[in-house]
Motif scaffolding. Structure first.
Motif, PDB file in Angstrom:
ATOM      1  N   ARG A 195       0.842  -1.192   0.000  1.00 23.56           N
ATOM      2  CA  ARG A 195       0.000   0.000   0.000  1.00 23.56           C
ATOM      3  C   ARG A 195       0.876   1.240   0.000  1.00 23.56           C
ATOM      4  O   ARG A 195       2.073   1.187   0.277  1.00 23.56           O
ATOM      5  CB  ARG A 195      -0.900   0.005   1.237  1.00 23.56           C
ATOM      6  N   SER A 196       0.267   2.375  -0.286  1.00 23.27           N
ATOM      7  CA  SER A 196       0.935   3.663  -0.104  1.00 23.27           C
ATOM      8  C   SER A 196      -0.120   4.675   0.326  1.00 23.27           C
ATOM      9  O   SER A 196      -1.290   4.554  -0.035  1.00 23.27           O
ATOM     10  CB  SER A 196       1.631   4.132  -1.380  1.00 23.27           C
ATOM     11  N   ASP A 197       0.295   5.648   1.118  1.00 27.96           N
ATOM     12  CA  ASP A 197      -0.630   6.668   1.617  1.00 27.96           C
ATOM     13  C   ASP A 197      -0.575   7.954   0.801  1.00 27.96           C
ATOM     14  O   ASP A 197      -1.389   8.859   1.010  1.00 27.96           O
ATOM     15  CB  ASP A 197      -0.325   6.994   3.086  1.00 27.96           C
ATOM     16  N   ASP A 198       0.379   8.068  -0.115  1.00 28.68           N
ATOM     17  CA  ASP A 198       0.558   9.316  -0.850  1.00 28.68           C
ATOM     18  C   ASP A 198       0.334   9.159  -2.354  1.00 28.68           C
ATOM     19  O   ASP A 198       0.771   9.994  -3.147  1.00 28.68           O
ATOM     20  CB  ASP A 198       1.955   9.885  -0.599  1.00 28.68           C
ATOM     21  N   MET A 199      -0.331   8.050  -2.734  1.00 30.00           N
ATOM     22  CA  MET A 199      -0.696   7.802  -4.131  1.00 30.00           C
ATOM     23  C   MET A 199       0.512   7.600  -5.047  1.00 30.00           C
ATOM     24  O   MET A 199       0.385   7.674  -6.275  1.00 30.00           O
ATOM     25  CB  MET A 199      -1.549   8.959  -4.675  1.00 30.00           C
ATOM     26  N   THR A 200       1.688   7.328  -4.482  1.00 25.37           N
ATOM     27  CA  THR A 200       2.848   7.051  -5.332  1.00 25.37           C
ATOM     28  C   THR A 200       2.804   5.639  -5.898  1.00 25.37           C
ATOM     29  O   THR A 200       3.512   5.342  -6.867  1.00 25.37           O
ATOM     30  CB  THR A 200       4.158   7.252  -4.552  1.00 25.37           C
ATOM     31  N   LYS A 202       0.642   3.318  -7.949  1.00 28.33           N
ATOM     32  CA  LYS A 202      -0.478   3.447  -8.873  1.00 28.33           C
ATOM     33  C   LYS A 202      -1.109   2.083  -9.173  1.00 28.33           C
ATOM     34  O   LYS A 202      -0.474   1.041  -8.998  1.00 28.33           O
ATOM     35  CB  LYS A 202      -0.013   4.078 -10.193  1.00 28.33           C
ATOM     36  N   TRP A 255      12.691   4.873   1.460  1.00 31.15           N
ATOM     37  CA  TRP A 255      12.073   6.180   1.209  1.00 31.15           C
ATOM     38  C   TRP A 255      11.712   6.978   2.467  1.00 31.15           C
ATOM     39  O   TRP A 255      11.603   8.206   2.396  1.00 31.15           O
ATOM     40  CB  TRP A 255      10.822   6.003   0.338  1.00 31.15           C
ATOM     41  N   HIS A 313      10.612   6.577  -5.954  1.00 28.97           N
ATOM     42  CA  HIS A 313       9.425   7.430  -5.924  1.00 28.97           C
ATOM     43  C   HIS A 313       8.171   6.662  -5.500  1.00 28.97           C
ATOM     44  O   HIS A 313       7.125   7.278  -5.286  1.00 28.97           O
ATOM     45  CB  HIS A 313       9.206   8.064  -7.294  1.00 28.97           C
ATOM     46  N   HIS A 315       6.409   4.914  -2.646  1.00 32.60           N
ATOM     47  CA  HIS A 315       6.491   4.867  -1.182  1.00 32.60           C
ATOM     48  C   HIS A 315       5.559   3.774  -0.653  1.00 32.60           C
ATOM     49  O   HIS A 315       4.516   4.047  -0.073  1.00 32.60           O
ATOM     50  CB  HIS A 315       6.133   6.230  -0.591  1.00 32.60           C
TER      51      HIS A 315
END
Length: 339
Positions: A195-200, A202, A255, A313, A315
């Motif tokens: 998962r990612s919390d900052d939409m990095t 996709k 990261w 890039h 995260h």
């Protein structure tokens, strides 16, 4: 359930047995275990008719060791980074189920030199040295347990996909019966989804698809990779009380800005790189979608995943869940166990 003890000279002793010993059932089984079964260049356990999805070979043992380091770094601020259960100061008997390469069992044996620490798995760990109070055994924990002494602590880690739901219920039931009143059980499992919390991360990324692909593969194999979501309720169902749960994010890559999380992420990146093929190969070549994949298709997929793992890039992170609970003392009220 016959326990086959493992010592550092295990592999050498198999070849050095006399002709008479070679005729024995135990030696025959030990030889089968040492050889394992090979598929797509990987070695898997050979003690059960039902195949297990994870390999037991040098590549995967390396991944296990790095994973052990991830947990130690992640919990380095704890007085005891090996477990959270408040076991008594002088435990006598400790059991590590699914011991893998044996690092946790060895570390705990060093911590409690007066205790006997047993590590059990379907394949012998590649140990060259272990403390005298640490014992490794090859066994199937879903068979009847024959250990005579009750345990003060039972530990389980990264056993997702090991059993069908009824197998997990059976394991917790046997663990409950084998523990001293007031003793503890602890389990820690990953969520295989990234998962990612900052939409990095996709939707088009392979890492974004990774977890759900394998959850579906495991379901077709009759196993669950979502044990991190169900283990608390299952442990409670088995009769345990004073249940604790701790969820943590484990970064995938270097990261994070935080120094500790950055180091954890580096180790988790190495863990993934070492483990990727072992996690993917059997499930995809047997239960891939829409049809089982070829070995070449798996390797192409893994190459794309490895490329994304290098991308600073993205995260990404995994959730990890830890549950620890106590067996009631004699006379202490507990919930209906449901069996």
């Amino acid at each position: 359930m016959e326990h086959i003890p493992v010592d550092p000279d295990f592999y050498l002793e198999i070849g050095a047995n006399t002709a008479l010993d070679f005729q024995s059932e135990t030696t025959s089984l030990a030889s089968s275990i040492a050889k394992g079964r090979f598929e797509n260049g990987r070695r898997y356990q050979a003690t059960k008719d039902e195949e297990y999805w994870g390999p037991s070979d040098e590549k995967q043992f390396e991944a296990f060791e790095i994973g052990h380091m991830v947990f130690l770094v992640l919990d380095h601020y704890q007085d005891n980074p090996l477990f959270r259960a408040p076991i008594k100061n002088l435990p006598k008997h400790i059991l590590d189920i699914g011991t893998g390469q044996g690092s946790w069992a060895i570390d705990v044996a060093d911590m409690y030199p007066s205790a006997t620490v047993r590590g059990v798995d379907l394949f012998p760990p590649p140990v060259t040295w272990m403390p005298p109070n640490c014992i490794f055994e090859v066994d199937d924990v879903l068979r009847e347990w024959t250990w005579r002494e009750p345990f003060d602590f039972i530990h389980i880690r990264l056993m997702y996909g090991a059993f069908a739901p009824e197998g997990w219920d059976q394991l917790y039931k046997q663990a409950y019966a084998a523990l001293e009143p007031g003793a503890w059980i602890e389990q820690m499992e990953f969520d295989v989804r990234v998962r990612s919390d900052d939409m990095t991360l996709k939707e088009e990324h392979q890492l974004s698809k990774w977890g759900n692909i394998f959850i579906r593969c495991a379901e077709r194999a009759g196993r669950s990779l979502n044990i991190h979501e169900t283990m608390r309720n299952s442990i409670e169902k088995a009769g345990f009380v004073e249940i604790h749960e701790k969820k943590s994010r484990v970064p995938l890559g270097a990261w994070p800005r935080d120094k500790l999380l950055k180091e954890t992420g580096r180790l988790q990146w190495a863990h993934w790189n070492a483990a990727l093929e072992g996690w993917a190969m059997w499930l995809l070549t047997h239960f891939g979608e829409p049809i089982p994949w070829t070995t070449e298709e798996v390797q192409v997929f893994l190459a794309k995943v490895r490329q994304e793992l290098k991308d600073p890039h993205i995260h990404g992170y995994n959730w990890i869940n830890r549950v620890w609970a106590r067996k009631p003392t004699e006379g202490e009220s507990s919930k209906e166990r449901g069996y």
